[in-house]
Write a protein that holds these residues in place. Structure first.
Motif, PDB file in Angstrom:
ATOM      1  N   LEU A  41       0.814  -1.214   0.000  1.00 18.48           N
ATOM      2  CA  LEU A  41       0.000   0.000   0.000  1.00 18.48           C
ATOM      3  C   LEU A  41       0.849   1.267   0.000  1.00 18.48           C
ATOM      4  N   ALA A  42       1.778   1.396   0.926  1.00 19.43           N
ATOM      5  CA  ALA A  42       2.558   2.632   1.049  1.00 19.43           C
ATOM      6  C   ALA A  42       3.326   2.940  -0.228  1.00 19.43           C
ATOM      7  N   ASP A  43       3.921   1.922  -0.828  1.00 24.46           N
ATOM      8  CA  ASP A  43       4.668   2.145  -2.073  1.00 24.46           C
ATOM      9  C   ASP A  43       3.734   2.542  -3.213  1.00 24.46           C
ATOM     10  N   ARG A  44       2.522   1.972  -3.215  1.00 21.50           N
ATOM     11  CA  ARG A  44       1.578   2.311  -4.273  1.00 21.50           C
ATOM     12  C   ARG A  44       1.112   3.760  -4.149  1.00 21.50           C
ATOM     13  N   VAL A  45       0.867   4.202  -2.929  1.00 20.59           N
ATOM     14  CA  VAL A  45       0.461   5.596  -2.713  1.00 20.59           C
ATOM     15  C   VAL A  45       1.602   6.538  -3.099  1.00 20.59           C
ATOM     16  N   LYS A  46       2.825   6.166  -2.743  1.00 20.14           N
ATOM     17  CA  LYS A  46       3.981   6.994  -3.111  1.00 20.14           C
ATOM     18  C   LYS A  46       4.095   7.116  -4.633  1.00 20.14           C
ATOM     19  N   TRP A  47       3.845   6.027  -5.348  1.00 22.70           N
ATOM     20  CA  TRP A  47       3.917   6.056  -6.806  1.00 22.70           C
ATOM     21  C   TRP A  47       2.881   7.025  -7.376  1.00 22.70           C
ATOM     22  N   GLU A  48       1.672   7.013  -6.831  1.00 22.23           N
ATOM     23  CA  GLU A  48       0.624   7.922  -7.310  1.00 22.23           C
ATOM     24  C   GLU A  48       0.997   9.375  -7.045  1.00 22.23           C
ATOM     25  N   VAL A  49       1.531   9.660  -5.866  1.00 24.20           N
ATOM     26  CA  VAL A  49       1.929  11.030  -5.529  1.00 24.20           C
ATOM     27  C   VAL A  49       3.019  11.515  -6.480  1.00 24.20           C
ATOM     28  N   ASP A  50       3.985  10.659  -6.755  1.00 25.73           N
ATOM     29  CA  ASP A  50       5.051  11.029  -7.691  1.00 25.73           C
ATOM     30  C   ASP A  50       4.480  11.298  -9.083  1.00 25.73           C
ATOM     31  N   ARG A  51       3.480  10.516  -9.471  1.00 22.33           N
ATOM     32  CA  ARG A  51       2.887  10.682 -10.800  1.00 22.33           C
ATOM     33  C   ARG A  51       2.234  12.050 -10.953  1.00 22.33           C
ATOM     34  N   PHE A  52       1.701  12.590  -9.841  1.00 26.33           N
ATOM     35  CA  PHE A  52       1.093  13.923  -9.871  1.00 26.33           C
ATOM     36  C   PHE A  52       2.112  15.023  -9.603  1.00 26.33           C
ATOM     37  N   ASP A  53       3.383  14.634  -9.392  1.00 25.40           N
ATOM     38  CA  ASP A  53       4.442  15.589  -9.101  1.00 25.40           C
ATOM     39  C   ASP A  53       4.110  16.415  -7.858  1.00 25.40           C
ATOM     40  N   ILE A  54       3.648  15.718  -6.802  1.00 25.97           N
ATOM     41  CA  ILE A  54       3.290  16.359  -5.533  1.00 25.97           C
ATOM     42  C   ILE A  54       4.187  15.772  -4.445  1.00 25.97           C
ATOM     43  N   ARG A  55       4.664  16.623  -3.576  1.00 24.51           N
ATOM     44  CA  ARG A  55       5.521  16.153  -2.488  1.00 24.51           C
ATOM     45  C   ARG A  55       4.707  15.313  -1.504  1.00 24.51           C
ATOM     46  N   PRO A  56       5.233  14.190  -1.020  1.00 23.64           N
ATOM     47  CA  PRO A  56       4.490  13.362  -0.056  1.00 23.64           C
ATOM     48  C   PRO A  56       4.043  14.137   1.181  1.00 23.64           C
ATOM     49  N   ALA A  57       4.817  15.144   1.604  1.00 25.18           N
ATOM     50  CA  ALA A  57       4.469  15.894   2.810  1.00 25.18           C
ATOM     51  C   ALA A  57       3.156  16.644   2.677  1.00 25.18           C
ATOM     52  N   ARG A  58       2.640  16.753   1.451  1.00 30.28           N
ATOM     53  CA  ARG A  58       1.365  17.454   1.265  1.00 30.28           C
ATOM     54  C   ARG A  58       0.174  16.492   1.319  1.00 30.28           C
ATOM     55  N   VAL A  59       0.456  15.244   1.576  1.00 30.84           N
ATOM     56  CA  VAL A  59      -0.612  14.246   1.756  1.00 30.84           C
ATOM     57  C   VAL A  59      -0.522  13.715   3.185  1.00 30.84           C
ATOM     58  N   THR A  60      -1.634  13.778   3.888  1.00 30.11           N
ATOM     59  CA  THR A  60      -1.684  13.295   5.269  1.00 30.11           C
ATOM     60  C   THR A  60      -2.445  11.973   5.311  1.00 30.11           C
ATOM     61  N   ILE A  61      -1.826  10.964   5.887  1.00 32.99           N
ATOM     62  CA  ILE A  61      -2.455   9.657   6.046  1.00 32.99           C
ATOM     63  C   ILE A  61      -3.048   9.581   7.450  1.00 32.99           C
ATOM     64  N   GLU A  62      -4.360   9.371   7.539  1.00 33.87           N
ATOM     65  CA  GLU A  62      -5.015   9.282   8.838  1.00 33.87           C
ATOM     66  C   GLU A  62      -5.057   7.824   9.290  1.00 33.87           C
ATOM     67  N   ILE A  63      -4.548   7.590  10.487  1.00 29.76           N
ATOM     68  CA  ILE A  63      -4.518   6.251  11.073  1.00 29.76           C
ATOM     69  C   ILE A  63      -5.405   6.261  12.310  1.00 29.76           C
ATOM     70  N   LEU A  64      -6.436   5.416  12.347  1.00 33.41           N
ATOM     71  CA  LEU A  64      -7.297   5.347  13.520  1.00 33.41           C
ATOM     72  C   LEU A  64      -6.490   4.907  14.737  1.00 33.41           C
ATOM     73  N   GLU A  65      -6.802   5.512  15.882  1.00 32.26           N
ATOM     74  CA  GLU A  65      -6.080   5.127  17.095  1.00 32.26           C
ATOM     75  C   GLU A  65      -6.262   3.650  17.405  1.00 32.26           C
ATOM     76  N   SER A  66      -7.473   3.111  17.136  1.00 27.35           N
ATOM     77  CA  SER A  66      -7.708   1.688  17.388  1.00 27.35           C
ATOM     78  C   SER A  66      -6.820   0.809  16.518  1.00 27.35           C
ATOM     79  N   VAL A  67      -6.455   1.293  15.314  1.00 31.60           N
ATOM     80  CA  VAL A  67      -5.551   0.546  14.436  1.00 31.60           C
ATOM     81  C   VAL A  67      -4.119   0.658  14.950  1.00 31.60           C
ATOM     82  N   ALA A  68      -3.757   1.846  15.383  1.00 33.71           N
ATOM     83  CA  ALA A  68      -2.406   2.037  15.908  1.00 33.71           C
ATOM     84  C   ALA A  68      -2.155   1.198  17.154  1.00 33.71           C
TER      85      ALA A  68
END
Length: 514
Positions: free
Chosen positions: A350-377
């Motif tokens: 998953l993480a690598d796939r999301v990184k590939w999409e962000v690169d395709r849009f020429d957007i820095r990863p820091a501009r995308v926030t991944i929300e992780i539920l506390e119950s998952v963490a």
């Protein structure tokens, strides 16, 4: 001829609820024995010693002769609990349906709340022991002629003993007894496990006899949605929702393909400056006949259709497209937040796939926030989830810990996952301007965040009073209806312009001395 007469007599006894196996009739044995001794009555002695045992034998033989086998019966016993499996319920209902309306019954589905998390919390062996003990308790509560079965993981089914159609059972009372018995604490491996039970009930009327299991299954699912540990009966309203959900499942693929299901955006703003600090992408379904549906109305349909990964893909594509469009307009939105389900976080790619999409849009990863539920963490032992979270951080994505305060994530996990921001759950925000206890809780969370060096965002802010007190307490960002409701992408441009105009500092006007 004799076989036919025995079977007929046994069936007649059961039809009129006079089976000698009933506890009330078995209780006559000691009474008649005492009467025999007291009266020295030969007739009573014969009745006690011959007639009642004979009836027991006839009834037992008759049951064996008239019983139709359950399909696949040789393998229809659940190895863990010793209970029959789902076909036994269908067989019991089919027998009642074959009575041509002379008999009636009811069906209950009994589900352990959060069964899917028992192994994570207690371990696999303890989970199996909880299932076995629950099955044992269920069998102590039900009656001899009730049919109990293990339907699936954490779910048991129950078909009540058939009764004459004019004398229906009272399944609600039995359901409450079952809930009380199964909800008692379990002592497992030196610890006490507290489990709650949700129950769904279906009776003839809205459904035919053969459909009662389906109705009870829908009712228990509705009970868990409403409030875990509750009892819910199948109704016409539930039937309509069930039919609608089935239609939604069928329409999911088209909705994702045609763009009916797409992202709306809710802004997040800084409490100090009022500046926009980001947007959260939230799914909406623009259904052609049902109108705009919120996630609570269709996420189950997405999951049942097996399309959660496709939904996340659509939401990510929408979010990245929105960032690119805002950039082209010179609006400079810092970040967009996206969500992934626990199941998706178990995908090691998953993480690598999301990184590939962000690169395709020429957007820095820091501009995308991944929300992780506390119950998952809090699932600190799940290697796949931990690997993805770690990889997201390595790629440079921002990480938000969502619904903070409702799960069990430790301070160690906040540091370990390199969380940039915690999102304070709306349950702590509601009425915070008038509730001192709420203020104390949020103040403690904010103090913890400050010591850990992470930012904060309060969700569900709906009033100016809540916004104001959160700012005074030191919460860095807010999000909720009090700021703005989620909106379609095309409406964000006007809202951004309007918000920035309202937040602009008032220009200083010099004193006119002329």
């Amino acid at each position: 001829m004799l076989r036919t007469q025995i079977a007929r007599l046994s069936t007649t006894l059961r039809r009129y609820n006079l089976s000698p196996h009933r506890i009330e009739i078995l209780a006559l044995f000691p009474i008649l024995a005492i009467a025999t001794a007291a009266l020295s009555n030969r007739s009573v002695a014969e009745l006690t010693g011959i007639v009642l045992p004979a009836l027991l034998i006839v009834d037992a033989i008759g049951r064996a002769m008239t019983r139709r086998p359950v399909p696949g019966e040789i393998t229809s016993v659940d190895a863990m609990t010793g209970l029959p499996t789902r076909p036994a319920l269908d067989h019991a209902l089919a027998e009642v349906a074959a009575s041509d309306g002379r008999l009636t019954t009811a069906c209950l589905f009994i589900r352990i709340d959060g069964h899917e998390h028992l192994a994570q919390r207690w371990g696999a062996d303890a989970r199996d022991e909880i299932l076995r003990r629950t099955a044992e308790r269920l069998q102590t509560v039900i009656r001899t002629e009730d049919v109990a079965a293990r339907v699936e993981d954490g779910t048991f089914g129950l078909v009540l003993r058939p009764k004459p159609a004019g004398r229906p059972d009272q399944p609600e009372a039995l359901a409450q007894r079952v809930a009380n018995a199964l909800g008692e604490p379990l002592h497992i491996a030196g610890s006490t496990a507290l489990v709650t039970i949700s129950i769904g009930i279906a009776v003839p009327g809205e459904l035919g006899i053969n459909d009662l299991a389906r109705g009870a299954e829908a009712a228990v699912a509705e009970a868990q949605k409403t409030r875990k540990g509750s009892i819910r009966s199948f109704s016409r309203d539930l039937q309509e929702r069930l039919s609608r959900d089935i239609e939604l499942v069928r329409a999911v693929d088209n909705g994702l393909t045609t763009g009916e299901i797409r992202a709306w955006y809710q802004p997040q703003v800084c409490t100090d400056s009022g500046q926009i600090t980001g947007f959260e992408a939230l799914a909406r379904w623009h259904h052609p006949t049902l109108g705009t549906l919120s996630p609570g109305q269709f996420l189950d349909a997405i999951a049942n259709a097996g399309c959660m990964p496709r939904l996340s893909e659509v939401m990510l594509q929408n979010a990245l497209s929105a960032l690119a469009s805002w950039d082209r307009k010179g609006l400079k939105i810092p970040t967009v937040s996206v969500n992934f389900s626990p199941e998706e976080l178990r995908d090691p790619r998953l993480a690598d796939r999301v990184k590939w999409e962000v690169d395709r849009f020429d957007i820095r990863p820091a501009r995308v926030t991944i929300e992780i539920l506390e119950s998952v963490a809090a699932l600190g032992h799940d290697d796949a989830i931990l690997g993805n979270i770690d990889q997201f951080a390595n790629h440079g994505f921002n990480l938000d810990l969502d619904d903070f305060g409702t799960g069990q994530a430790s301070i160690q996990n906040i540091r370990r996952f390199r969380v940039q921001r915690i999102k304070i759950d709306r349950s702590f925000v509601t009425a915070i301007d008038t509730d001192p206890e709420q203020q104390s809780i949020v103040a403690a969370i904010l103090s913890l965040a400050q010591h850990l060096g992470v930012e904060t965002l309060a969700e569900g802010v709906e009033t100016p009073g809540e916004h104001s007190i959160l700012a005074q307490l030191g919460c860095g960002n807010v999000q909720g209806f009090g700021v703005a409701r989620p909106m379609p992408f095309e409406d964000t441009f006007a809202w951004i312009d309007g918000h920035r105009a309202r937040s602009a500092p008032t220009p200083l006007i010099g004193r006119n001395t002329g």
